[in-house]
Design a protein around this motif. Structure first.
Motif, short mmCIF file in Angstrom:
data_model
loop_
_atom_site.label_atom_id
_atom_site.label_comp_id
_atom_site.label_asym_id
_atom_site.label_seq_id
_atom_site.Cartn_x
_atom_site.Cartn_y
_atom_site.Cartn_z
N CYS A 104 -5.24 -3.23 3.29
CA CYS A 104 -4.82 -1.72 4.05
C CYS A 104 -5.94 -0.88 3.38
O CYS A 104 -7.09 -1.17 3.59
N CYS A 105 -5.61 0.43 2.75
CA CYS A 105 -6.41 1.24 2.31
C CYS A 105 -7.47 0.88 1.34
O CYS A 105 -8.43 1.30 1.15
N CYS A 143 0.95 -1.14 -0.01
CA CYS A 143 0.12 0.02 -0.03
C CYS A 143 0.97 1.36 -0.04
O CYS A 143 1.85 1.41 0.59
ZN LIG Z 1 -2.86 1.78 3.25
#
Ligand SMILES: [Zn+2]
Length: 123
Positions: free
Chosen positions: A15-16, A4
């Protein structure tokens, strides 16, 4: 994309990426990171969706030529599970038209109906 771009070192999908797919970031800092990553991957919808309705622009154009290089979180106030407001200070590096640049801001976030939203910049 593997790691990420936000700097936490996790795979993007774990993650994001999960916030871009619709989960709500549990803290102001994670929203800050997810918004940075949205600039990297060009996710305008995520940026608009997580903008507070009072300050959200009608439309958002992302600079095609701005290549983001990294995000550093410098400071944070509030923005946790039991807070309703938070400030995250960060520095982001980019290269635009072959020249390196830096963005340094303190972003203010507020919780609306249990979800963190980006409000504005504070000095
Ligand atoms: Zn992230």
């Amino acid at each position: 994309m593997n790691t990420c771009p936000c700097g936490l070192g996790e795979p993007y999908d774990d993650c994001c990426g999960k916030y871009h797919r619709g989960a709500e970031p549990p803290s102001a800092e994670l929203l800050m990171r997810a918004r940075y990553t949205a600039y990297v991957v060009g996710d305008r919808q995520f940026l608009l969706r997580t903008w507070h309705e009072t300050t959200r622009p009608r439309a958002l154009t992302l600079e095609e030529d701005q290549n983001w290089q990294g995000l550093t979180i410098l400071d944070r106030e509030g923005g946790g599970l039991f807070d309703t407001e938070g400030v995250v200070e960060f520095r982001a590096r980019y290269v635009a038209e072959g020249r390196p640049g830096r963005m340094h801001d303190r972003s203010r976030f507020v919780k609306v109906g249990g979800a963190w939203r980006y409000l504005d910049e504070v000095s």
